[in-house]
Design an enzyme around this catalytic site. Structure first.
Site, PDB file in Angstrom:
ATOM      1  N   GLY A 264       0.807  -1.216   0.000  1.00 42.63           N
ATOM      2  CA  GLY A 264       0.000   0.000   0.000  1.00 42.63           C
ATOM      3  C   GLY A 264       0.835   1.258   0.000  1.00 42.63           C
ATOM      4  N   ARG A 265       1.834   1.316   0.866  1.00 44.82           N
ATOM      5  CA  ARG A 265       2.626   2.541   0.979  1.00 44.82           C
ATOM      6  C   ARG A 265       3.645   2.697  -0.143  1.00 44.82           C
ATOM      7  NH1 ARG A 265       3.393  -1.040   4.965  1.00 44.82           N
ATOM      8  NH2 ARG A 265       5.447  -1.898   5.379  1.00 44.82           N
ATOM      9  N   GLU A 350       5.659   2.987   8.985  1.00 46.64           N
ATOM     10  CA  GLU A 350       4.950   1.723   8.822  1.00 46.64           C
ATOM     11  C   GLU A 350       5.914   0.643   8.319  1.00 46.64           C
ATOM     12  OE1 GLU A 350       0.477   1.378   8.008  1.00 46.64           O
ATOM     13  OE2 GLU A 350       1.323   1.055   6.024  1.00 46.64           O
ATOM     14  N   HIS A 381       8.795  29.510  11.916  1.00 50.03           N
ATOM     15  CA  HIS A 381       7.968  30.299  12.828  1.00 50.03           C
ATOM     16  C   HIS A 381       7.182  29.392  13.761  1.00 50.03           C
ATOM     17  CE1 HIS A 381       8.578  34.160  10.652  1.00 50.03           C
ATOM     18  NE2 HIS A 381       8.912  33.309   9.697  1.00 50.03           N
TER      19      HIS A 381
END
Lengths: 543, 543
Positions: A264-265, A350, A381
């Site tokens: 998936g990744r 993951e 910032h």
């Protein structure tokens, strides 16, 4: 890894180098930048602002060698079952294989199947862009909604934003991921069903969030369209489950498949990238693939000490395992890379957030760090205070293009100057003497100078990598993503873990099923700790 | 802090408790949930899934007592100059002081000034919403662009998204922060100058990014509007620098001021919140203030061990200083709280990312952690793998509403069930025996069970807080933000650092000025390390 000779030598070496300041390493060695930087196409990878010497790098490369890294790289490209627990290859490199080399899985060359899906994607994308594909009222398509979560969301979402200057006019791509009904509701609020298509992105076509949102979208669509036959003109699937796809009302001809060797990744290169191609066109999508492939060729062939993903991975190990760094910051100086940190968070955490080795033993050192970040200059910032003056060592990856797609000139130069300045500031810091000289020049009195000096000192000696490139193009985006993917594999390999499974997502899913039933029904609860039981009761009283 | 008796006792206590599993703490104590949870209005704060006992909490409260926390809380509300390095009070609590109590700075009650600005904001917001305020062509205003960075961006941006269900129809609020020209360009691309107003948010009216973007917006506006006299109808300032505001072309009557006792990251309660009021209306903005005030009243009066910000702060110190936790994850199960982690990143890391005590000495323990996170359930499909099975202890704050503003029913229940399940899973984990039983039930053969069991074990014993509330309203949002602000103050106080300055942002800014000049001009470079010099030369060749 911890039993190698190189590891022992690195431990000893770390004791020596940890007291040295990078300022001194630079002043002792005028060639440090030339030697400790690498180029790949128009990408300059400067890693000279790390707490290393040539000797460190030699030892780290020896560590990689002693862990058999080169062999492991070869095994990935050869399609071996390196995803050991699931007994699958990990072949995202096949998805972007632009060479004529075949890649075999179980004796079959998978490249023809890869190319067939790319052809299917191109035909579909061209139809949508040309207006040949029309909605149920005959209008052309203006909006595309990708419904997916995790790998079916983060990669395409990141890439679509990154490629904003390449977007096709007239098409807008949206993303819905969260089961929170607000996510779908906010998206639908600005859309017309007549001109919208939905991409349902789920390998199994069974992911809870994705299916719930897909059904929500289908209901919304049918309120306008009436007849279910129209579903097939407005819904397509990025999936492998032909039966469930058909049951939903999608024409199986509009199912864009991928395979169990695509994690998936690692899937934005597959049919999961359809939203990228719809946003920017199929040519741009293929440029992205080509960039990834170029990095693959480098990764499999360059010597370890000139190999970008290898050097980057080894530097990460140096900080995690020797300096005890718990996190890795990713700071792109490019607003369109805003979601890169979230994307890499999944890619890295993951993959390498694991404590069990491939052969089932507990790891004996720390593994993947927490990956986090926001774009510069915004981050300056916000959290840079801690990077500069906090108590923790946080390696930072800076990414910056030298040119903007937008108005040339000062704005972008300010961006670039800030990026270079932050790397410099983290490295050199500001001594007490420098702080005092500066305040004297500003005319502060001695009492104020003495009071403020400790607060205006920066220890420096804080490491960073800089990835500087010409312009944020599809090709460089592909190069960068593949660089990080391979970096993650290098680290997983050295830690001896499987970077391609994700057993850690199971337990919560299982417990959620039980709790959902209990939230919605009265009656006795199953066995929970007192807190979970108390919370379910509290929620029941209030639902 | 490290010299107190409580610290020594906590060190000893930590040695004992660090080997205990929360599963056992729960099974030994049926009342653990009731005792280790607190309520505030409709907010339930469950901290029972932490690695603590009653004794831990007693010792932590003793630590707070020995560090003079109660006195320090009083000093904040009394307007004392607790921002010691800048010799200013920190009085964000005055901005939301809904009581009739005066708050004095230098002998002057500042409440009338606070109320005057709120009145000024209300008058302006009402004019915009009613259509009385019109653009230069006479059309009413449809779009508002807040141009600011850091505290002038993150707070309003987060709150505007959080309050989406309360948005006034017909008005859309946008945010531009980054100096990257892509940020402004993307925003302007969807706007019409005739119906857009810009809020220029910069205390000094000199922040580099904000001014560059303000001028970019002004140029874009004037291309359509022609005459500079129209600027005053389309630009207002959230600032204190009347002269610069006027020079820009803004009518000083449309400058909404605040004061030097309002820190940037604590400023969403001030005129900096004007975008929130424009999005959701002034009544909603005042409900937000009232929520913050309610938490203030709790913080200043509740006993330490029943005081939400105090308990939360002490738990954070327990993990940072005794368990060595380097990070704190924030996971809101609410898509509209998507930017809460980024907001809290600044609030926490800029406040407590420091290594020098108020009296100028080096701290002798770790201070602020890295704060990071993404919404659930998205995060479950991204980084939760590492939370469950990685090698690091990462305390997690879960936030979840029991009700959705959107479609009631199953979607939101799935969201809630997942949230509760993740807390449960992190705490209890899954043993080897449990993993094997489950696989046996699934019919796996013994060889596979033995091979997979180590990968399907979850160690558990991973701590989390749960903040559960009824619905995401302006009031609860105010409560939650103030809770975190005070938590941060509690921690800063115990660490002995000044949570209200930010000297760490100075050096990079200074170096950027030098580098910008050098990028844009030929000639010799000033003194840099070889890397920075090499990078500037590389960029010069390519610009």
């Amino acid at each position: 890894m911890t039993h190698t000779q190189a590891w022992q030598e690195l431990k000893e070496h770390h004791r020596q180098i940890s007291t040295k300041h990078m300022r001194d390493l630079f002043s002792q060695d005028p060639q440090r930048f030339e030697r400790l930087s690498l180029s790949f196409e128009d990408l300059l990878f400067d890693y000279s602002k790390n707490r290393i010497t040539d000797h460190t790098l030699r030892l780290l490369c020896a560590l990689a060698g002693q862990c058999g890294l080169e062999d492991k790289i070869g095994r990935m490209f050869a399609g071996e079952r390196i995803n050991c627990t699931e007994q699958r290859p990990a072949l995202h490199v096949a998805l972007r294989n632009r060479s004529s080399r075949p890649i075999h899985v179980d004796g079959e060359d998978i490249m023809p199947r890869v190319h067939a899906v790319l052809d299917q994607m191109r035909a579909f994308v061209d139809k949508v862009h040309s207006g040949a594909w029309r909605g149920f009222t005959g209008e052309p398509i203006c909006d595309v909604v990708n419904i997916g979560i995790g790998g079916s969301d983060l990669g395409p979402r990141m890439a679509v934003q990154a490629l904003t200057p390449y977007h096709k006019p007239g098409i807008k791509v949206h993303f819905v991921s969260n089961i929170d009904p607000a996510d779908l509701a906010d998206t639908l609020a600005v859309l017309r069903p007549e001109t919208t298509i939905f991409l349902i992105a789920s390998k199994t076509f069974g992911t809870q969030e994705t299916l719930a949102n897909a059904h929500g979208a289908r209901d919304w669509f049918l309120q306008a369209a009436g007849e279910t036959k129209h579903v097939a003109r407005h819904f397509v699937a990025l999936s492998t489950n032909r039966e469930r796809v058909r049951d939903f009302g999608i024409d199986p001809a509009n199912m864009f498949p991928f395979w169990d060797w695509v994690g998936g990744r690692y899937s934005l290169w597959s049919a999961i990238g359809l939203s990228i191609a719809l946003a920017a066109g199929m040519d741009r999508f293929e440029e992205l693939l080509a960039g990834g492939h170029a990095m693959d060729e480098h990764f499999r062939s360059a010597p370890l000490d000139r190999n970008l993903p290898v050097v980057m991975g080894l530097l990460g190990i140096w900080y995690v395992n020797f300096f005890g760094a718990a996190t890795q910051a990713i700071v792109p100086y490019a607003q369109h890379l805003q979601r890169l940190p979230a994307y890499l968070q999944q890619a890295d955490m993951e993959s390498n957030g694991k404590a069990t080795t491939c052969d089932g033993r507990a790891v004996c050192c720390d593994t993947g760090p927490v990956v986090w970040g926001e774009p510069g200059t915004n981050g300056q910032h916000a959290f840079f205070q801690l990077l500069h003056q906090g108590t923790r060592l946080i390696p930072v990856d800076f990414l910056v293009p030298m040119h903007s797609h937008y108005a040339p000139g000062e704005h972008h130069n300010i961006l670039l100057a800030n990026c270079l300045a932050q790397c410099e500031a983290l490295m050199r810091g500001r001594t007490d003497a420098e702080a005092r000289i500066q305040m004297e020049a500003q005319g502060l009195d001695q009492a104020d100078i003495s009071r403020l000096a400790p607060h205006r000192v920066f220890p420096g000696n804080r490491p960073s990598n800089l990835l500087m490139f010409d312009k944020l193009t599809p090709r460089i985006l592909g190069i960068l993503i593949a660089l990080y993917e391979h970096k993650i594999y290098v680290q997983g390999t050295l830690w001896g873990i499987n970077s391609f499974d994700q057993w850690g997502v199971e337990l919560g899913k299982q417990l959620a099923g039980t709790i959902l039933t209990e939230l919605q029904e009265d009656g006795a609860l199953s066995e929970h700790d007192a807190s979970t039981a108390g919370l379910i009761r509290h929620a029941r009283r209030n639902l």
